[in-house]
Design a protein around this motif. Structure first.
Motif, PDB file in Angstrom:
ATOM      1  N   ASN A 489       0.803  -1.228   0.000  1.00  0.00           N
ATOM      2  CA  ASN A 489       0.000   0.000   0.000  1.00  0.00           C
ATOM      3  C   ASN A 489       0.836   1.279   0.000  1.00  0.00           C
ATOM      4  O   ASN A 489       0.276   2.373   0.041  1.00  0.00           O
ATOM      5  CB  ASN A 489      -0.964   0.007   1.187  1.00  0.00           C
ATOM      6  N   PHE A 490       2.153   1.192   0.015  1.00  0.00           N
ATOM      7  CA  PHE A 490       3.073   2.341   0.010  1.00  0.00           C
ATOM      8  C   PHE A 490       2.927   3.219   1.250  1.00  0.00           C
ATOM      9  O   PHE A 490       3.218   4.410   1.205  1.00  0.00           O
ATOM     10  CB  PHE A 490       2.898   3.176  -1.257  1.00  0.00           C
ATOM     11  N   GLY A 491       2.439   2.618   2.345  1.00  0.00           N
ATOM     12  CA  GLY A 491       2.455   3.343   3.610  1.00  0.00           C
ATOM     13  C   GLY A 491       1.109   3.700   4.194  1.00  0.00           C
ATOM     14  O   GLY A 491       1.018   4.013   5.381  1.00  0.00           O
ATOM     15  N   VAL A 492       0.058   3.657   3.399  1.00  0.00           N
ATOM     16  CA  VAL A 492      -1.286   3.980   3.890  1.00  0.00           C
ATOM     17  C   VAL A 492      -2.257   2.926   3.358  1.00  0.00           C
ATOM     18  O   VAL A 492      -2.235   2.621   2.162  1.00  0.00           O
ATOM     19  CB  VAL A 492      -1.740   5.388   3.439  1.00  0.00           C
ATOM     20  N   GLU A 493      -3.081   2.381   4.229  1.00  0.00           N
ATOM     21  CA  GLU A 493      -4.045   1.373   3.805  1.00  0.00           C
ATOM     22  C   GLU A 493      -5.265   2.029   3.175  1.00  0.00           C
ATOM     23  O   GLU A 493      -5.993   2.787   3.823  1.00  0.00           O
ATOM     24  CB  GLU A 493      -4.474   0.510   5.005  1.00  0.00           C
ATOM     25  N   GLY A 494      -5.460   1.775   1.899  1.00  0.00           N
ATOM     26  CA  GLY A 494      -6.623   2.292   1.198  1.00  0.00           C
ATOM     27  C   GLY A 494      -6.432   3.696   0.659  1.00  0.00           C
ATOM     28  O   GLY A 494      -5.299   4.161   0.453  1.00  0.00           O
ATOM     29  N   PRO A 495      -7.535   4.409   0.415  1.00  0.00           N
ATOM     30  CA  PRO A 495      -7.478   5.747  -0.195  1.00  0.00           C
ATOM     31  C   PRO A 495      -6.660   6.723   0.654  1.00  0.00           C
ATOM     32  O   PRO A 495      -6.618   6.633   1.882  1.00  0.00           O
ATOM     33  CB  PRO A 495      -8.956   6.164  -0.260  1.00  0.00           C
ATOM     34  N   THR A 496      -6.015   7.656  -0.018  1.00  0.00           N
ATOM     35  CA  THR A 496      -5.222   8.682   0.658  1.00  0.00           C
ATOM     36  C   THR A 496      -5.181   9.929  -0.214  1.00  0.00           C
ATOM     37  O   THR A 496      -5.398   9.855  -1.428  1.00  0.00           O
ATOM     38  CB  THR A 496      -3.786   8.187   0.916  1.00  0.00           C
ATOM     39  N   ASN A 497      -4.888  11.057   0.431  1.00  0.00           N
ATOM     40  CA  ASN A 497      -4.698  12.313  -0.302  1.00  0.00           C
ATOM     41  C   ASN A 497      -3.224  12.694  -0.378  1.00  0.00           C
ATOM     42  O   ASN A 497      -2.894  13.763  -0.895  1.00  0.00           O
ATOM     43  CB  ASN A 497      -5.489  13.443   0.372  1.00  0.00           C
ATOM     44  N   ASP A 498      -2.358  11.831   0.144  1.00  0.00           N
ATOM     45  CA  ASP A 498      -0.931  12.126   0.143  1.00  0.00           C
ATOM     46  C   ASP A 498      -0.421  12.088  -1.296  1.00  0.00           C
ATOM     47  O   ASP A 498      -0.405  11.029  -1.931  1.00  0.00           O
ATOM     48  CB  ASP A 498      -0.203  11.081   0.992  1.00  0.00           C
ATOM     49  N   PRO A 499       0.036  13.221  -1.836  1.00  0.00           N
ATOM     50  CA  PRO A 499       0.447  13.261  -3.250  1.00  0.00           C
ATOM     51  C   PRO A 499       1.643  12.362  -3.544  1.00  0.00           C
ATOM     52  O   PRO A 499       1.749  11.805  -4.635  1.00  0.00           O
ATOM     53  CB  PRO A 499       0.774  14.739  -3.493  1.00  0.00           C
ATOM     54  N   HIS A 500       2.557  12.208  -2.588  1.00  0.00           N
ATOM     55  CA  HIS A 500       3.728  11.360  -2.818  1.00  0.00           C
ATOM     56  C   HIS A 500       3.311   9.892  -2.958  1.00  0.00           C
ATOM     57  O   HIS A 500       3.767   9.191  -3.877  1.00  0.00           O
ATOM     58  CB  HIS A 500       4.718  11.521  -1.665  1.00  0.00           C
ATOM     59  N   ILE A 501       2.434   9.437  -2.072  1.00  0.00           N
ATOM     60  CA  ILE A 501       1.971   8.044  -2.133  1.00  0.00           C
ATOM     61  C   ILE A 501       1.153   7.812  -3.398  1.00  0.00           C
ATOM     62  O   ILE A 501       1.309   6.788  -4.084  1.00  0.00           O
ATOM     63  CB  ILE A 501       1.159   7.685  -0.877  1.00  0.00           C
ATOM     64  N   LEU A 502       0.305   8.762  -3.736  1.00  0.00           N
ATOM     65  CA  LEU A 502      -0.501   8.628  -4.952  1.00  0.00           C
ATOM     66  C   LEU A 502       0.392   8.528  -6.187  1.00  0.00           C
ATOM     67  O   LEU A 502       0.121   7.748  -7.102  1.00  0.00           O
ATOM     68  CB  LEU A 502      -1.464   9.806  -5.079  1.00  0.00           C
ATOM     69  N   SER A 503       1.462   9.315  -6.201  1.00  0.00           N
ATOM     70  CA  SER A 503       2.385   9.283  -7.339  1.00  0.00           C
ATOM     71  C   SER A 503       3.082   7.927  -7.437  1.00  0.00           C
ATOM     72  O   SER A 503       3.222   7.360  -8.526  1.00  0.00           O
ATOM     73  CB  SER A 503       3.420  10.406  -7.201  1.00  0.00           C
ATOM     74  N   LEU A 504       3.516   7.393  -6.281  1.00  0.00           N
ATOM     75  CA  LEU A 504       4.187   6.093  -6.278  1.00  0.00           C
ATOM     76  C   LEU A 504       3.238   4.972  -6.705  1.00  0.00           C
ATOM     77  O   LEU A 504       3.626   4.053  -7.437  1.00  0.00           O
ATOM     78  CB  LEU A 504       4.764   5.801  -4.894  1.00  0.00           C
ATOM     79  N   ARG A 505       2.009   5.049  -6.253  1.00  0.00           N
ATOM     80  CA  ARG A 505       1.031   4.021  -6.637  1.00  0.00           C
ATOM     81  C   ARG A 505       0.789   4.038  -8.146  1.00  0.00           C
ATOM     82  O   ARG A 505       0.715   2.984  -8.789  1.00  0.00           O
ATOM     83  CB  ARG A 505      -0.287   4.242  -5.888  1.00  0.00           C
ATOM     84  N   ARG A 506       0.676   5.223  -8.679  1.00  0.00           N
ATOM     85  CA  ARG A 506       0.446   5.341 -10.117  1.00  0.00           C
ATOM     86  C   ARG A 506       1.646   4.804 -10.898  1.00  0.00           C
ATOM     87  O   ARG A 506       1.506   4.120 -11.905  1.00  0.00           O
ATOM     88  CB  ARG A 506       0.178   6.797 -10.484  1.00  0.00           C
ATOM     89  N   ARG A 507       2.838   5.121 -10.408  1.00  0.00           N
ATOM     90  CA  ARG A 507       4.064   4.631 -11.031  1.00  0.00           C
ATOM     91  C   ARG A 507       4.098   3.099 -11.001  1.00  0.00           C
ATOM     92  O   ARG A 507       4.443   2.456 -11.987  1.00  0.00           O
ATOM     93  CB  ARG A 507       5.269   5.207 -10.286  1.00  0.00           C
ATOM     94  N   GLN A 508       3.707   2.529  -9.864  1.00  0.00           N
ATOM     95  CA  GLN A 508       3.742   1.076  -9.738  1.00  0.00           C
ATOM     96  C   GLN A 508       2.726   0.399 -10.660  1.00  0.00           C
ATOM     97  O   GLN A 508       3.016  -0.654 -11.250  1.00  0.00           O
ATOM     98  CB  GLN A 508       3.483   0.671  -8.279  1.00  0.00           C
ATOM     99  N   MET A 509       1.563   1.002 -10.812  1.00  0.00           N
ATOM    100  CA  MET A 509       0.576   0.431 -11.738  1.00  0.00           C
ATOM    101  C   MET A 509       1.120   0.419 -13.166  1.00  0.00           C
ATOM    102  O   MET A 509       0.933  -0.551 -13.908  1.00  0.00           O
ATOM    103  CB  MET A 509      -0.740   1.224 -11.669  1.00  0.00           C
TER     104      MET A 509
END
Length: 699
Positions: A489-509
């Motif tokens: 989950n890159f540090g947060v379980e489920g939805p988040t507004n953290d832009p860094h985590i969102l960017s990493l998740r998108r990169r991983q997809m």
């Protein structure tokens, strides 16, 4: 013959013992059903689907309406749309395997349509001797009336195949699908979304089960959504029809869909379930095989009172028994010859390799029958090469024609990109077509059906958003669904507004999409992964017929960048000048070509240790005119990678095709737009994939 309540419009004769099932013969319909242990059989006609009492009863004479173990009768005056069923008499001795229940009306296993009363009740059909239980009815269909308009199979090779696994209902049920309300969730609704599939670029749809299934086979208050609960192997699911009042409309709807997909060069693959039925375990309902001849159709334990359960759903079909083999083959013939289907994915296919005692056998009769049948010579055959009892046959499934869902590809790719220890070697093996599984057999790379996600498990967005499953809505107290998903989950379980985590998740997809679509093998994409569909962490959403599982069409605009990324990947894969040597030759021949070189951050120094989280490779096209340089960095830090300055006697001028760490549209581009690199190295960001390209020109 001995008939009662004969309607004057019908005239019956003894008929003949073949073909099994209903067939038009001499101005009437010939009915044939197999039952070895039945003591008596009645054919029942009904006027309305809600009727509990038959309008006409034909009592079959055992001495004249039975040949061998086939009960038969020919009835004149029968037309398409006639509702019918059987009442079958015999012993109820569970300890001897017999569960006949003459209070139940039994479906024809070869019937081409099923009609379901509005008050159908699965639980009531589970009560022995309950003659008040509302029941389904078989329907006579005339298949000769449909105009195929010259339709032909697209006959795509596996090397030119990209599969899109979708659920017919869930694809268009959402009100935001833009499909008219009367077509949402139907075969006709899918037709309206063919332009989207065409634009995406996929070449085949793999439909989750479309055989008639029991929607009530689910926890209380929920619905069997996936359809892995088959009732009939020749009949389509009525829930996907545009006319619930006409049980034959679904046949036209399905054929219209197949025809429309074929016009656009898209093949139709059906996910078929020949390993169990919806009658489930001992306390399940009786509406078909249990009431026809339980001891013949199912694998039973030693005392025969209980079912062997290799499917995980309560029962297991006796697939290598001659009668069941014939039924399975006839069903597949029907879907290929009469319904123009292009291929099949066999659910829990390893069960089909078990004998009548449940033991795996080397040359399973049913698999050999399918493998060698000329009707299937051009048909795609895909095996889910495992079962629920631990039989795992990935890499060693029977025969030459079968391709395999590669579960090892899924797990090894997930593990490496998550950053697990000791995964780099396995990752590379999966990337190049799993030679550990297929090279010794001389298989082509497309023997492996590559996938990262499928209906069973997390969606791609959930794979990078959850560390554990969240299946509370399934009402099974968290017992269902896989516990180990190799997710992060890159540090947060489920939805988040953290832009860094969102960017990493998108990169991983994007990393997953690149590996899945550019590895050697035939790739499969799960419906909605191209636009970041989520199921809120539910990894077993088989009973969620709601917005949890439906395609959210607002995501197409919201995640247009991801859709574009996947579209370009598919387009380049399917072109001859594809981004890797994806040619229809054996793995052995392909890997023996001097086309692939491995590197680490330094050229020719790959790190194969357990602590390695990165790898690079240079791949040269067979004609030596183009090279691709792949960099996979699953490490949590950026890494500079040295690049080849020349290949052989040819200079390199590297350009960036893909960098998953970049924002759209710089994450992927058309080859003509690829930007050059000025120096001899490239900085691969943490958790990113980079693909560079160059034309090779002589020094």
């Amino acid at each position: 013959m001995n008939n009662s309540k004969i309607h004057p419009q019908f005239e019956a004769s003894f008929g003949q013992s073949f073909p099994i099932g209903p067939s038009f013969l001499d101005g009437g319909v010939n009915f044939v059903i197999f039952s070895k242990n039945a003591t008596a059989v009645e054919l029942l006609f009904f006027d309305h689907v809600e009727d509990q009492k038959p309008s006409t009863v034909f009592k079959l004479d055992k001495s004249k309406n039975k040949t061998y173990h086939y009960w038969h009768i020919c009835v004149q005056g029968v037309k398409a749309g006639q509702l019918y069923g059987y009442r079958i008499y015999g012993p109820y001795i569970p300890e001897k395997g017999h569960r006949f229940d003459s209070s139940k009306v039994i479906l024809d296993p070869y019937g081409k349509a099923v009609d379901i009363p509005k008050n159908y009740d699965r639980k009531a059909l589970s009560v022995f001797g309950n003659d008040e239980a509302p029941f389904m009815k078989s329907v006579i269909a005339d298949l000769s009336l449909y105009d195929w308009e010259g339709d032909k199979h697209p006959e795509k090779s596996f090397s030119q195949t990209v599969i899109y696994e979708l659920h017919v209902g869930g694809f268009t049920k959402n009100p935001n699908s833009g499909v008219s309300a009367d077509k949402r969730g139907t075969f006709k609704g899918l037709i309206e979304k063919i332009p989207y599939l065409k634009e995406l670029g996929i070449t085949a749809v793999e439909l989750l089960p479309v055989f008639q299934f029991d929607v009530q086979d689910a926890p209380e208050g929920l619905t069997n959504y996936w359809g892995y609960s088959p009732i009939a192997f020749f009949a389509l699911h009525q829930g996907y029809s545009t006319d619930q009042e006409n049980p034959l409309q679904v046949l036209d709807d399905f054929r219209d869909m197949v025809k429309a997909l074929h016009r656009e060069g898209i093949e139709v693959i059906l996910d078929v379930v020949f390993n169990h039925t919806a009658e489930n375990k001992e306390d399940g309902p009786t509406y078909t095989f249990r009431g026809i001849d339980n001891s013949i159709y199912y694998l039973l334990n030693g005392d025969k009172s209980k079912y062997k359960n290799y499917s995980g759903t309560g029962n297991t079909l006796n697939a290598n028994q001659s009668i069941i083999r014939r039924m399975i083959l006839s069903s597949l013939h029907f879907w290929v010859r009469d319904m123009h289907v292009d291929g099949f994915r066999f659910d829990l296919a390893s069960i089909l390799s078990r004998d009548e005692n449940g033991n795996p056998i080397e040359n399973p009769p049913i698999l050999w029958d399918i493998e060698s049948d000329p009707v299937f010579a051009g048909t795609k055959l895909i095996a889910e090469a495992w079962d629920a009892a631990g039989l795992y046959q990935v890499g060693k499934f029977f025969g030459d024609s079968w391709k395999e869902w590669n579960g090892k590809f899924r797990d090894d790719i997930r593990g490496f990109l998550r950053g697990d220890q000791g995964k780099v070697s396995n990752f590379v093996t999966r990337l190049i077509g799993s030679p550990d599984l297929y090279e010794s057999q001389g298989k082509i790379p497309e023997q492996s059906i590559n996938f990262v996600t499928c209906h069973d498990g997390f969606t791609l967005l959930d794979l990078v958003s959850y560390n554990k499953k969240h299946n509370e809505a399934n009402r099974e107290n968290g017992r269902d669904g896989e516990n180990e998903n190799y997710s992060w989950n890159f540090g947060v379980e489920g939805p988040t507004n953290d832009p860094h985590i969102l960017s990493l998740r998108r990169r991983q997809m994007k990393n997953f999409h690149v590996v899945n679509l550019l590895s050697m093998g035939a790739p499969m994409i799960l419906m909605g992964d191209e636009v970041c569909r989520s199921q809120n962490g539910n990894n077993n959403a088989y009973c969620q017929d709601n917005e949890t599982t439906w395609f959210d069409w607002d995501l197409v605009d919201q995640n247009a960048d991801m859709l574009r990324f996947v579209q370009i990947l598919i387009e380049k894969r399917l072109k001859r000048e594809t981004a890797h040597p994806d040619f229809n030759m054996s793995l052995k021949d392909l890997l023996n070509q001097p086309l692939i070189t491995w590197h680490g951050s330094q050229l020719h120094q790959p790190d194969w240790s357990d602590n390695s989280h990165s790898i690079a490779t240079t791949v040269i096209s067979i004609n030596r005119k183009m090279a691709m340089h792949y960099i996979f960095n699953a490490y949590h830090q950026d890494i500079p990678f040295e690049l080849p300055r020349s290949i052989g006697n040819r200079k390199t001028k590297w350009r960036v095709w893909i960098d998953t760490s970049a924002e759209s549209p710089n994450d992927i581009c058309l080859w003509a737009e690829a930007k050059p690199i000025k120096n001899g190295q490239y900085l691969a960001k943490a958790h990113s994939t980079v693909i560079l390209m160059t034309q090779l020109t002589p020094n």
